[in-house]
Design a protein around this motif. Structure first.
Motif, PDB file in Angstrom:
ATOM      1  N   VAL A   1      17.092   7.780   0.030  1.00  0.00           N
ATOM      2  CA  VAL A   1      15.905   7.172   0.627  1.00  0.00           C
ATOM      3  C   VAL A   1      15.805   7.634   2.081  1.00  0.00           C
ATOM      4  O   VAL A   1      16.703   7.388   2.887  1.00  0.00           O
ATOM      5  CB  VAL A   1      15.979   5.635   0.558  1.00  0.00           C
ATOM      6  N   ARG A   2      14.699   8.317   2.419  1.00  0.00           N
ATOM      7  CA  ARG A   2      14.473   8.793   3.787  1.00  0.00           C
ATOM      8  C   ARG A   2      13.427   7.971   4.525  1.00  0.00           C
ATOM      9  O   ARG A   2      13.299   8.073   5.750  1.00  0.00           O
ATOM     10  CB  ARG A   2      14.054  10.265   3.773  1.00  0.00           C
ATOM     11  N   ALA A   3      12.653   7.193   3.786  1.00  0.00           N
ATOM     12  CA  ALA A   3      11.668   6.286   4.385  1.00  0.00           C
ATOM     13  C   ALA A   3      11.397   5.185   3.370  1.00  0.00           C
ATOM     14  O   ALA A   3      11.430   5.431   2.157  1.00  0.00           O
ATOM     15  CB  ALA A   3      10.380   7.014   4.751  1.00  0.00           C
ATOM     16  N   TYR A   4      11.134   3.990   3.887  1.00  0.00           N
ATOM     17  CA  TYR A   4      10.959   2.835   3.006  1.00  0.00           C
ATOM     18  C   TYR A   4      10.031   1.831   3.673  1.00  0.00           C
ATOM     19  O   TYR A   4      10.048   1.651   4.894  1.00  0.00           O
ATOM     20  CB  TYR A   4      12.315   2.184   2.722  1.00  0.00           C
ATOM     21  N   ALA A   5       9.202   1.160   2.873  1.00  0.00           N
ATOM     22  CA  ALA A   5       8.335   0.090   3.375  1.00  0.00           C
ATOM     23  C   ALA A   5       7.926  -0.792   2.211  1.00  0.00           C
ATOM     24  O   ALA A   5       8.033  -0.404   1.041  1.00  0.00           O
ATOM     25  CB  ALA A   5       7.094   0.663   4.066  1.00  0.00           C
ATOM     26  N   SER A   6       7.473  -1.983   2.527  1.00  0.00           N
ATOM     27  CA  SER A   6       6.977  -2.895   1.504  1.00  0.00           C
ATOM     28  C   SER A   6       5.736  -3.600   2.020  1.00  0.00           C
ATOM     29  O   SER A   6       5.513  -3.691   3.238  1.00  0.00           O
ATOM     30  CB  SER A   6       8.047  -3.927   1.120  1.00  0.00           C
ATOM     31  N   LEU A   7       4.934  -4.102   1.090  1.00  0.00           N
ATOM     32  CA  LEU A   7       3.747  -4.863   1.437  1.00  0.00           C
ATOM     33  C   LEU A   7       4.039  -6.352   1.281  1.00  0.00           C
ATOM     34  O   LEU A   7       4.873  -6.742   0.456  1.00  0.00           O
ATOM     35  CB  LEU A   7       2.579  -4.484   0.522  1.00  0.00           C
ATOM     36  N   PRO A   8       3.337  -7.193   2.027  1.00  0.00           N
ATOM     37  CA  PRO A   8       3.467  -8.635   1.793  1.00  0.00           C
ATOM     38  C   PRO A   8       3.039  -8.973   0.369  1.00  0.00           C
ATOM     39  O   PRO A   8       2.183  -8.310  -0.222  1.00  0.00           O
ATOM     40  CB  PRO A   8       2.508  -9.243   2.827  1.00  0.00           C
ATOM     41  N   ALA A   9       3.651  -9.990  -0.193  1.00  0.00           N
ATOM     42  CA  ALA A   9       3.312 -10.400  -1.551  1.00  0.00           C
ATOM     43  C   ALA A   9       1.845 -10.813  -1.622  1.00  0.00           C
ATOM     44  O   ALA A   9       1.293 -11.419  -0.699  1.00  0.00           O
ATOM     45  CB  ALA A   9       4.207 -11.552  -1.988  1.00  0.00           C
ATOM     46  N   GLY A  10       1.202 -10.472  -2.726  1.00  0.00           N
ATOM     47  CA  GLY A  10      -0.204 -10.803  -2.923  1.00  0.00           C
ATOM     48  C   GLY A  10      -0.619 -10.514  -4.344  1.00  0.00           C
ATOM     49  O   GLY A  10       0.218 -10.348  -5.236  1.00  0.00           O
ATOM     50  N   GLY A  11      -1.906 -10.431  -4.573  1.00  0.00           N
ATOM     51  CA  GLY A  11      -2.416 -10.111  -5.897  1.00  0.00           C
ATOM     52  C   GLY A  11      -2.088  -8.689  -6.299  1.00  0.00           C
ATOM     53  O   GLY A  11      -1.819  -7.827  -5.461  1.00  0.00           O
ATOM     54  N   ALA A  12      -2.108  -8.448  -7.612  1.00  0.00           N
ATOM     55  CA  ALA A  12      -1.720  -7.125  -8.118  1.00  0.00           C
ATOM     56  C   ALA A  12      -2.787  -6.069  -7.895  1.00  0.00           C
ATOM     57  O   ALA A  12      -2.482  -4.883  -7.832  1.00  0.00           O
ATOM     58  CB  ALA A  12      -1.399  -7.215  -9.610  1.00  0.00           C
ATOM     59  N   ASP A  13      -4.045  -6.463  -7.775  1.00  0.00           N
ATOM     60  CA  ASP A  13      -5.140  -5.497  -7.626  1.00  0.00           C
ATOM     61  C   ASP A  13      -5.244  -5.071  -6.163  1.00  0.00           C
ATOM     62  O   ASP A  13      -5.787  -5.794  -5.322  1.00  0.00           O
ATOM     63  CB  ASP A  13      -6.455  -6.100  -8.100  1.00  0.00           C
ATOM     64  N   GLN A  14      -4.734  -3.865  -5.887  1.00  0.00           N
ATOM     65  CA  GLN A  14      -4.739  -3.364  -4.512  1.00  0.00           C
ATOM     66  C   GLN A  14      -4.943  -1.862  -4.516  1.00  0.00           C
ATOM     67  O   GLN A  14      -4.531  -1.159  -5.445  1.00  0.00           O
ATOM     68  CB  GLN A  14      -3.423  -3.695  -3.801  1.00  0.00           C
ATOM     69  N   GLN A  15      -5.562  -1.380  -3.438  1.00  0.00           N
ATOM     70  CA  GLN A  15      -5.730   0.054  -3.206  1.00  0.00           C
ATOM     71  C   GLN A  15      -5.500   0.322  -1.726  1.00  0.00           C
ATOM     72  O   GLN A  15      -5.974  -0.436  -0.875  1.00  0.00           O
ATOM     73  CB  GLN A  15      -7.131   0.526  -3.600  1.00  0.00           C
ATOM     74  N   TRP A  16      -4.790   1.394  -1.425  1.00  0.00           N
ATOM     75  CA  TRP A  16      -4.602   1.760  -0.028  1.00  0.00           C
ATOM     76  C   TRP A  16      -4.182   3.223   0.047  1.00  0.00           C
ATOM     77  O   TRP A  16      -3.936   3.868  -0.975  1.00  0.00           O
ATOM     78  CB  TRP A  16      -3.591   0.849   0.660  1.00  0.00           C
ATOM     79  N   LEU A  17      -4.121   3.732   1.274  1.00  0.00           N
ATOM     80  CA  LEU A  17      -3.769   5.121   1.517  1.00  0.00           C
ATOM     81  C   LEU A  17      -2.513   5.185   2.371  1.00  0.00           C
ATOM     82  O   LEU A  17      -2.488   4.665   3.486  1.00  0.00           O
ATOM     83  CB  LEU A  17      -4.916   5.850   2.231  1.00  0.00           C
ATOM     84  N   LEU A  18      -1.457   5.791   1.826  1.00  0.00           N
ATOM     85  CA  LEU A  18      -0.245   6.039   2.600  1.00  0.00           C
ATOM     86  C   LEU A  18      -0.481   7.294   3.439  1.00  0.00           C
ATOM     87  O   LEU A  18      -0.674   8.387   2.892  1.00  0.00           O
ATOM     88  CB  LEU A  18       0.956   6.246   1.679  1.00  0.00           C
ATOM     89  N   LYS A  19      -0.457   7.149   4.747  1.00  0.00           N
ATOM     90  CA  LYS A  19      -0.821   8.260   5.628  1.00  0.00           C
ATOM     91  C   LYS A  19       0.372   9.099   6.062  1.00  0.00           C
ATOM     92  O   LYS A  19       0.191  10.152   6.651  1.00  0.00           O
ATOM     93  CB  LYS A  19      -1.562   7.710   6.852  1.00  0.00           C
ATOM     94  N   LYS A  20       1.585   8.629   5.809  1.00  0.00           N
ATOM     95  CA  LYS A  20       2.776   9.391   6.168  1.00  0.00           C
ATOM     96  C   LYS A  20       3.680   9.510   4.951  1.00  0.00           C
ATOM     97  O   LYS A  20       4.752   8.917   4.886  1.00  0.00           O
ATOM     98  CB  LYS A  20       3.506   8.731   7.330  1.00  0.00           C
ATOM     99  N   ALA A  21       3.217  10.277   3.987  1.00  0.00           N
ATOM    100  CA  ALA A  21       3.970  10.499   2.751  1.00  0.00           C
ATOM    101  C   ALA A  21       3.980  11.997   2.457  1.00  0.00           C
ATOM    102  O   ALA A  21       3.319  12.470   1.531  1.00  0.00           O
ATOM    103  CB  ALA A  21       3.348   9.723   1.596  1.00  0.00           C
ATOM    104  N   PRO A  22       4.717  12.777   3.253  1.00  0.00           N
ATOM    105  CA  PRO A  22       4.688  14.237   3.101  1.00  0.00           C
ATOM    106  C   PRO A  22       5.279  14.702   1.785  1.00  0.00           C
ATOM    107  O   PRO A  22       6.183  14.076   1.228  1.00  0.00           O
ATOM    108  CB  PRO A  22       5.526  14.728   4.293  1.00  0.00           C
TER     109      PRO A  22
END
Length: 241
Positions: A189-210
Motif C-alpha cells: 500500500v503506497r496511498a490509502y484513504a477512506s470516506l465517511p460512512a454514508g449511503g451506498a449510492d455515491q460517485q466521485w473523482l479520485l484526482k491523485k490516482a496515478p
C-alpha cells in the motif's frame, strides 16, 4: 507529405490512442463478493517475512484481492520501514474491535474484515449475492472516476476505502531484527484513504490516482465497500491500468 506533417500526424494519433486506452481502462465488481486480504506487516519484525511471502503467493488468485499495510510502530527499534505510515497503524488499531482481534500485532492477517489465523483462506461462497456494485474508470494518467451503487439487501450505511498498490519492491535491511536480509514485497500500500460512512449510492473523482508508481512500476487501485456497522466486506473491485 512533409516530415513536419508526418510528425504532427504521428503525435495526434498517439494522443488519440492514449485517450482511447484511458477511456477503455475500467474495472467493475462481480456478482459475488471477493475475498479482501489485508496484511499488517513491518520490515522491522522478524516474524513478518514469511507472511510477506505468503501474501505474494496470492498474486493472480481468482476472487482474492490483497493489500499489505506496513505499520510504523516497529520503526523505533532500529530499522525504519520506508513503506510504513502512521495512517496504516491507525487503521489497524481502529479496526481491532471489529476484526475480533484482542490487540494490534504483526504479522496480522485480516480477511473480509475479520482477524484470520487459520492459514488456508476460506473459499469464496458462490451463493452469496453482492449487495453493492462498484465501478472504476480511468480518466487520464492521474484521475479515476469511482461509482458505488446499492443493490437489493444493501445496508443503510456503507464505508468505502481505497488503496493504491505496487508489486515487486525489495529492501536490503541493515539494522533491527531482520538485519542482513533482503526482503521482497508485493501488494504494498503506497496511498490509502477512506470516506465517511454514508449511503451506498455515491460517485466521485479520485484526482491523485496515478497509473504508474515508483520507478514507473504499474500501480493498482483497490476499492472496498464495507458494512459500516460491523466492518464486514461487502464488495471490492481493482483497477490494474
Amino acid at each position: 507529405m512533409g516530415l513536419v506533417h508526418r510528425l504532427v500526424l504521428g503525435l495526434l494519433l498517439a494522443g488519440n490512442l492514449a485517450a482511447a486506452q484511458a477511456q477503455s481502462c475500467a474495472a467493475q465488481s462481480g456478482m459475488t463478493p471477493p475475498l479482501v486480504v489485508e496484511l499488517y506487516t513491518s520490515e522491522g519484525c522478524d516474524s513478518c517475512p514469511p507472511a510477506d511471502r505468503w501474501l505474494s503467493g496470492l498474486r493472480g488468485r481468482p476472487g482474492v484481492f490483497a493489500a499489505a499495510f506496513h505499520v510504523d510502530y516497529w520503526d523505533r527499534l532500529g530499522w525504519r520501514d520506508r513503506f510504513a505510515s502512521p495512517l496504516y497503524t491507525a487503521r489497524q488499531q481502529q479496526n481491532v474491535a471489529q476484526s475480533g482481534a484482542r490487540f494490534a500485532y504483526t504479522p496480522q492477517i485480516v480477511v473480509n474484515g475479520r482477524d484470520w489465523r487459520d492459514g488456508e483462506l476460506p473459499t469464496p461462497s458462490a451463493s452469496e449475492k453482492a449487495v453493492i456494485a462498484l465501478k472504476l474508470q480511468r480518466d487520464g494518467e492521474e484521475q479515476v472516476a469511482v461509482e458505488s451503487r446499492a443493490l437489493p439487501g444493501a445496508p443503510a450505511r456503507v464505508q468505502l476505502w481505497w488503496a493504491q498498490l505496487e508489486d515487486g519492491h525489495s529492501s536490503e535491511v541493515r539494522a533491527g531484527e531482520n538485519r542482513g536480509a533482503t526482503l521482497r514485497h508485493d501488494a504494498v500500500v503506497r496511498a490509502y484513504a477512506s470516506l465517511p460512512a454514508g449511503g451506498a449510492d455515491q460517485q466521485w473523482l479520485l484526482k491523485k490516482a496515478p497509473a504508474k508508481g515508483e520507478d514507473g512500476r504499474p500501480r493498482r487501485l483497490l476499492l472496498v465497500a464495507t458494512d459500516a456497522a460491523n466492518g464486514r466486506v461487502l464488495q471490492a473491485a481493482q483497477l490494474g491500468c
